[in-house]
Write a protein that holds these residues in place. Structure first.
Motif, PDB file in Angstrom:
ATOM      1  N   ASP A 133       0.885  -1.173   0.000  1.00 16.20           N
ATOM      2  CA  ASP A 133       0.000   0.000   0.000  1.00 16.20           C
ATOM      3  C   ASP A 133       0.921   1.220   0.000  1.00 16.20           C
ATOM      4  N   THR A 134       1.070   1.842  -1.156  1.00 15.74           N
ATOM      5  CA  THR A 134       2.097   2.886  -1.304  1.00 15.74           C
ATOM      6  C   THR A 134       1.773   4.152  -0.520  1.00 15.74           C
ATOM      7  N   LYS A 135       0.484   4.422  -0.262  1.00 11.53           N
ATOM      8  CA  LYS A 135       0.137   5.623   0.507  1.00 11.53           C
ATOM      9  C   LYS A 135       0.524   5.468   1.972  1.00 11.53           C
ATOM     10  N   ARG A 136       0.337   4.265   2.511  1.00 11.84           N
ATOM     11  CA  ARG A 136       0.623   4.039   3.927  1.00 11.84           C
ATOM     12  C   ARG A 136       1.937   3.306   4.147  1.00 11.84           C
ATOM     13  N   ASN A 137       2.597   2.945   3.034  1.00 11.71           N
ATOM     14  CA  ASN A 137       3.891   2.276   3.110  1.00 11.71           C
ATOM     15  C   ASN A 137       3.824   0.991   3.941  1.00 11.71           C
ATOM     16  N   ILE A 138       2.786   0.184   3.628  1.00 10.63           N
ATOM     17  CA  ILE A 138       2.623  -1.122   4.275  1.00 10.63           C
ATOM     18  C   ILE A 138       2.854  -2.203   3.227  1.00 10.63           C
ATOM     19  N   SER A 139       3.793  -3.116   3.481  1.00 10.62           N
ATOM     20  CA  SER A 139       4.101  -4.198   2.552  1.00 10.62           C
ATOM     21  C   SER A 139       3.769  -5.545   3.186  1.00 10.62           C
ATOM     22  N   VAL A 140       3.223  -6.434   2.366  1.00 12.43           N
ATOM     23  CA  VAL A 140       2.827  -7.751   2.854  1.00 12.43           C
ATOM     24  C   VAL A 140       3.165  -8.802   1.797  1.00 12.43           C
ATOM     25  N   TRP A 141       3.865  -9.864   2.212  1.00  9.92           N
ATOM     26  CA  TRP A 141       3.973 -11.057   1.379  1.00  9.92           C
ATOM     27  C   TRP A 141       2.683 -11.855   1.579  1.00  9.92           C
ATOM     28  N   SER A 142       1.965 -12.085   0.506  1.00 16.57           N
ATOM     29  CA  SER A 142       0.656 -12.735   0.626  1.00 16.57           C
ATOM     30  C   SER A 142       0.809 -14.176   1.090  1.00 16.57           C
ATOM     31  N   ARG A 143       0.088 -14.511   2.148  1.00 11.70           N
ATOM     32  CA  ARG A 143       0.102 -15.864   2.705  1.00 11.70           C
ATOM     33  C   ARG A 143      -1.347 -16.273   2.935  1.00 11.70           C
ATOM     34  N   ALA A 144      -1.764 -17.374   2.332  1.00 11.32           N
ATOM     35  CA  ALA A 144      -3.178 -17.744   2.337  1.00 11.32           C
ATOM     36  C   ALA A 144      -3.641 -18.152   3.731  1.00 11.32           C
ATOM     37  N   ASP A 145      -4.887 -17.767   4.045  1.00 13.69           N
ATOM     38  CA  ASP A 145      -5.506 -18.248   5.275  1.00 13.69           C
ATOM     39  C   ASP A 145      -6.715 -19.134   4.974  1.00 13.69           C
ATOM     40  N   HIS A 202      -9.505  -7.904  -4.756  1.00 17.09           N
ATOM     41  CA  HIS A 202     -10.730  -7.115  -4.571  1.00 17.09           C
ATOM     42  C   HIS A 202     -10.511  -6.106  -3.448  1.00 17.09           C
ATOM     43  N   HIS A 203     -10.753  -4.815  -3.760  1.00 22.07           N
ATOM     44  CA  HIS A 203     -10.604  -3.733  -2.785  1.00 22.07           C
ATOM     45  C   HIS A 203     -11.924  -3.571  -2.035  1.00 22.07           C
ATOM     46  N   TYR A 204     -11.942  -3.952  -0.753  1.00 24.81           N
ATOM     47  CA  TYR A 204     -13.174  -3.880   0.021  1.00 24.81           C
ATOM     48  C   TYR A 204     -13.219  -2.656   0.939  1.00 24.81           C
ATOM     49  N   GLY A 205     -12.189  -1.799   0.856  1.00 24.72           N
ATOM     50  CA  GLY A 205     -12.162  -0.611   1.701  1.00 24.72           C
ATOM     51  C   GLY A 205     -12.826   0.592   1.042  1.00 24.72           C
ATOM     52  N   GLU A 206     -12.447   1.764   1.497  1.00 28.65           N
ATOM     53  CA  GLU A 206     -13.005   3.008   0.984  1.00 28.65           C
ATOM     54  C   GLU A 206     -11.949   3.765   0.190  1.00 28.65           C
ATOM     55  N   GLY A 207     -12.420   4.573  -0.747  1.00 33.38           N
ATOM     56  CA  GLY A 207     -11.523   5.387  -1.540  1.00 33.38           C
ATOM     57  C   GLY A 207     -10.676   4.562  -2.491  1.00 33.38           C
ATOM     58  N   GLU A 208      -9.714   5.227  -3.112  1.00 34.13           N
ATOM     59  CA  GLU A 208      -8.820   4.525  -4.027  1.00 34.13           C
ATOM     60  C   GLU A 208      -7.662   3.891  -3.270  1.00 34.13           C
ATOM     61  N   LEU A 209      -7.300   2.688  -3.720  1.00 33.50           N
ATOM     62  CA  LEU A 209      -6.165   1.985  -3.139  1.00 33.50           C
ATOM     63  C   LEU A 209      -5.041   1.972  -4.154  1.00 33.50           C
ATOM     64  N   HIS A 210      -3.889   2.468  -3.739  1.00 36.11           N
ATOM     65  CA  HIS A 210      -2.718   2.483  -4.621  1.00 36.11           C
ATOM     66  C   HIS A 210      -1.775   1.356  -4.198  1.00 36.11           C
ATOM     67  N   LEU A 211      -1.597   0.395  -5.093  1.00 40.99           N
ATOM     68  CA  LEU A 211      -0.829  -0.795  -4.782  1.00 40.99           C
ATOM     69  C   LEU A 211       0.412  -0.916  -5.653  1.00 40.99           C
ATOM     70  N   LYS A 212       1.490  -1.327  -5.050  1.00 46.38           N
ATOM     71  CA  LYS A 212       2.621  -1.851  -5.797  1.00 46.38           C
ATOM     72  C   LYS A 212       2.514  -3.371  -5.747  1.00 46.38           C
ATOM     73  N   VAL A 213       2.523  -3.998  -6.909  1.00 52.83           N
ATOM     74  CA  VAL A 213       2.366  -5.447  -7.007  1.00 52.83           C
ATOM     75  C   VAL A 213       3.677  -6.036  -7.521  1.00 52.83           C
ATOM     76  N   GLU A 214       4.197  -7.040  -6.799  1.00 55.65           N
ATOM     77  CA  GLU A 214       5.445  -7.688  -7.193  1.00 55.65           C
ATOM     78  C   GLU A 214       5.220  -9.199  -7.238  1.00 55.65           C
ATOM     79  N   PRO A 216      -0.073  -5.788 -15.935  1.00 54.32           N
ATOM     80  CA  PRO A 216       0.269  -4.585 -16.709  1.00 54.32           C
ATOM     81  C   PRO A 216       1.595  -3.980 -16.247  1.00 54.32           C
ATOM     82  N   GLY A 217       2.170  -3.152 -17.111  1.00 55.67           N
ATOM     83  CA  GLY A 217       3.420  -2.487 -16.781  1.00 55.67           C
ATOM     84  C   GLY A 217       4.610  -3.144 -17.431  1.00 55.67           C
ATOM     85  N   GLU A 264       2.365  -0.965 -10.692  1.00 57.56           N
ATOM     86  CA  GLU A 264       1.552  -0.223  -9.724  1.00 57.56           C
ATOM     87  C   GLU A 264       0.127  -0.163 -10.240  1.00 57.56           C
ATOM     88  N   LEU A 265      -0.827  -0.424  -9.327  1.00 55.11           N
ATOM     89  CA  LEU A 265      -2.241  -0.445  -9.668  1.00 55.11           C
ATOM     90  C   LEU A 265      -3.016   0.521  -8.787  1.00 55.11           C
TER      91      LEU A 265
END
Length: 736
Positions: free
Chosen positions: A63-75, A119-131, A183-184, A211-212
């Protein structure tokens, strides 16, 4: 139909996805940790046998606005027959993204694809860096070093464009092409580039980045494509193009294949929804284990991910179930591949034990499996009517009998020596399973010879079979125990092994074993016979002492006593039949399955179903929708001979199916467990060669009613409670 959920007790359990070419194995949280002992730490990842393509792939979100990075791990994890789905509803920490990853390997394309939906379930626009990270690891299957096939110093990458990278081994024509429709154009490639897991091997890291911007309530989709080749870069590129352009159509095709598997030999027991589902999943599991290698063949592998190559004894069990579930071509393909390798490596009738997908034979064959192979050839012919196949295998079977009764039977007592299915060092003596299957092989040789109109051979093998059976019931039978022995050997052979056998027992936590084995030795010595005279020995009470009843070799009174004496907690545990009644340290679907077949073959349907119900307790314990190799929860997460353990008791014994395809004859000798009394039991699309049958049977108060659809007009004979009917009608009504 699907089975969902991660086992929360073991969150890092494995899964196994399989096309006929490519296998995918990681953990149910979506990761790819190193594991395995055949190729140390390399048994997972993505394999295009005989080579590995990738250690794995991973996704990182920021999340580039809040500078939070997560390696996706399934639950969450959903096991589908055609692949897997991973849910990331809560595993992405403080980023308001729900994600699903869907992956599969097409049946006939050398590659795999993983699709992501964010799927973005929050509010407003979400700016993501995807790797999107991948790690290549081109290397050959186990036992390749021993035959001189070795990987080069390191994988070499060529960037084809910002979204496609071709990687090759510098010393071999091994290729993997990795790409995405993300994309990109941001791309990084490097040997020191890793995702969240540091994996073994001299591979190459690849990271596709972009970036999405995702508005609230909207979703974004992209795919990873992986293709490989052990032939050329051109073939690799062709497979990649098929995946990238047609992955949705390939998934539909794959789903159709699995729907067809479900519809063959479709079991429906009224009021037994769990058994109906388990039986369907067992058929799907079997499909996962088919392995095709261009230039080598197509055959059923033993188990994933630890034994993803071909075995003799595993298949002479498994293929009995494969025939019952209506896949004669797989049975033929498998046995032909094993025959070809046996001829190449042995040539003397010995049937191989283990051949890797590179075509290298690591074990030329244990004694038991040559005999079991010969017996199965006749079984295969009865189900297929393929006389050309019969003649081809018969010639090698003749050599096999000679090898068993000459080279492996120096004392000419018709009990060949050597290791059987229980491969315990030191127990390479005259074992019960080798003796029983040799007797069965001799019976089968007599049947084959009769069919091929060789009267002299029929007479010879019939006489040998009779002698062998008589000897088994005399020499292996232990009257005081009411059981068959594990082995026959003179005192002089067993006495030197006592310390070793005791060490095995003590290693399993068994106390008092020295006293037990020395008591056996004293009893044998006190009989006053020479040290060189054979005695029967119940050394470990191994599960194979049930094989005389399974194979129909035991005399009826002995079969009755032995089965009665094995229905206790010495031999049977919560999940089925112990590998050893002495050690009680392990249970397998094969030990339970053979025991269940033995019970059913001797008219004990209720005892057979009890064993299978115990085995069913281990279903989905590790991989949802599958049985583990070792019950309840370790070893391979899917094992081929489970189809023997289910299909043979259900189809060949409960429904009593006995075909003779060459004569267009089908005999039914049903015996339904009492728990199913009054319930409609149906078996739809029972396939034998090109004929299909639907069986619908109900037993109540000793009366059998139902219908048999016989569109092919075969001669169908039903035997029930001393009554026999025979008909060629296309719809046969039963009331017996």
């Amino acid at each position: 139909m699907k089975v969902a959920g991660i086992n929360t007790k073991h969150p890092f359990n494995l899964y196994y996805n399989g096309g006929e070419y490519v296998k995918i194995c990681g953990t149910q949280d979506g990761y790819f940790p190193d594991f395995g002992h055949h190729v140390a730490n390399e048994m997972g990842g993505i394999w295009l046998h005989p080579i590995k393509l990738l250690d794995g792939f991973w996704l990182k979100l920021t999340d580039t606005k809040r500078n939070i990075s997560v390696w996706s791990r399934a639950d969450g994890f959903t096991s589908e027959p055609w692949g897997s789905r991973f849910q990331y509803d809560h595993g992405l920490s403080y980023i308001p993204i729900a994600m699903e990853r869907t992956q599969f390997a097409p049946e006939q394309v050398k590659g795999m694809t993983a699709g992501y939906e964010l799927h973005h379930y929050g509010e407003g626009e979400l700016h993501l860096k995807v790797e999107l990270f991948t790690r290549t690891d081109l290397r050959a299957v186990w036992y390749s070093d021993e035959v001189g096939v070795r990987k080069g110093a390191g994988d070499q990458a060529t960037v084809l464009n910002p979204r496609e990278v071709l990687v090759r081994d510098p010393e071999n024509d091994w290729f993997v092409q990795v790409g995405t429709d993300l994309p990109g154009d941001q791309l990084e490639v490097g040997t020191e580039l890793y995702g969240p897991e540091f994996t073994a091997g001299a591979g190459c890291g690849i990271a596709f980045r972009t970036e999405l911007t995702i508005p609230a309530g909207e979703s974004r989709r992209f795919n990873l494509f992986v293709a490989g080749s052990y032939v050329s870069a051109e073939e690799c590129a062709d497979s990649y193009r098929q995946l990238a352009a047609n992955h949705q159509e390939l998934l539909v095709e794959k789903q159709a294949v699995y729907n067809a598997v479900a519809d063959r030999a479709k079991l429906t027991i009224e009021g037994e929804a769990d058994w109906n589902d388990v039986f369907t999943w067992a058929k799907w599991n079997n499909q996962w284990l088919i392995q095709k290698v261009d230039g080598t063949g197509r055959a059923l592998t033993a188990g994933g991910p630890t034994y993803p190559w071909w075995f003799g004894c595993d298949n002479t069990y498994s293929l009995q179930g494969v025939l019952a579930i209506g896949d004669p071509q797989l049975a033929k393909d498998t046995l032909n591949l094993l025959l070809q390798k046996s001829e190449e490596v042995n040539g003397n009738g010995r049937f191989i034990h283990e051949v890797t997908t590179l075509g290298a034979v690591s074990n030329p064959g244990n004694t038991q499996e040559t005999a079991h192979y010969i017996a199965f050839v006749w079984d295969l012919f009865r189900w297929t009517g393929d006389e050309e196949l019969l003649r081809r295998h018969y010639a090698y079977c003749v050599k096999g009998i000679d090898w068993l009764l000459e080279e492996m039977d120096p004392d000419h007592d018709l009990f060949p020596s050597g290791y059987g299915i229980i491969e315990i060092a030191g127990l390479n003596m005259e074992l019960i399973d080798s003796a029983v299957y040799t007797a069965k092989a001799l019976q089968s040789m007599a049947e084959m010879s009769a069919y091929l109109q060789d009267a002299a051979a029929e007479s010879k093998y019939s006489e040998l079979a009779t002698r062998c059976i008589d000897s088994i019931n005399r020499s292996f039978w232990q009257e005081d125990e009411g059981l068959y022995a594990d082995a026959v050997a003179p005192v002089s052979d067993v006495a030197p092994k006592i310390d070793y056998l005791v060490s095995l027992a003590e290693g399993q936590g068994v106390t008092g074993y020295r006293e037990y084995i020395e008591g056996l030795l004293a009893k044998a010595t006190n009989r006053g016979t020479a040290d060189s005279a054979d005695h029967g020995w119940l050394l470990n009470k191994n599960w194979v002492i049930v094989t005389p009843m399974e194979a129909g070799i035991a005399e009826p009174d002995k079969a009755h006593r032995a089965l009665d004496n094995m229905r206790n907690d010495t031999f049977i545990g919560k999940y089925g039949t112990y590998l050893s009644g002495t050690f009680q340290q392990g249970t397998m679907t094969i030990s339970t399955g053979v025991h269940a077949v033995a019970e059913a073959a001797n008219g004990n349907a209720d005892a057979a179903l009890d064993l299978l119900n115990r085995m069913r307790r281990s279903f989905s314990r590790v991989l949802p929708g599958s049985f583990s190799e070792m019950s309840p929860d370790y070893g391979c997460v899917v094992q081929a001979w489970t189809i023997y353990a289910l299909a043979v008791p259900f189809i060949r014994h409960f429904f009593g199916v006995e075909p003779f395809a060459a004569r267009q004859e089908l005999k039914l000798r049903p015996q339904m467990p009492s728990a199913w009394s009054g319930k409609a039991c149906t078996l739809e699309r029972l396939i034998i060669v090109d004929a299909e049958f639907d069986l619908s049977l109900t037993e109540q108060d000793g009366v059998l009613t139902g219908q048999i659809r016989n569109d092919a007009g075969w001669t169908v004979t039903v035997e029930w409670n001393g009554q026999t009917i025979s008909s060629t009608e296309k719809l046969i009504e039963l009331n017996m």
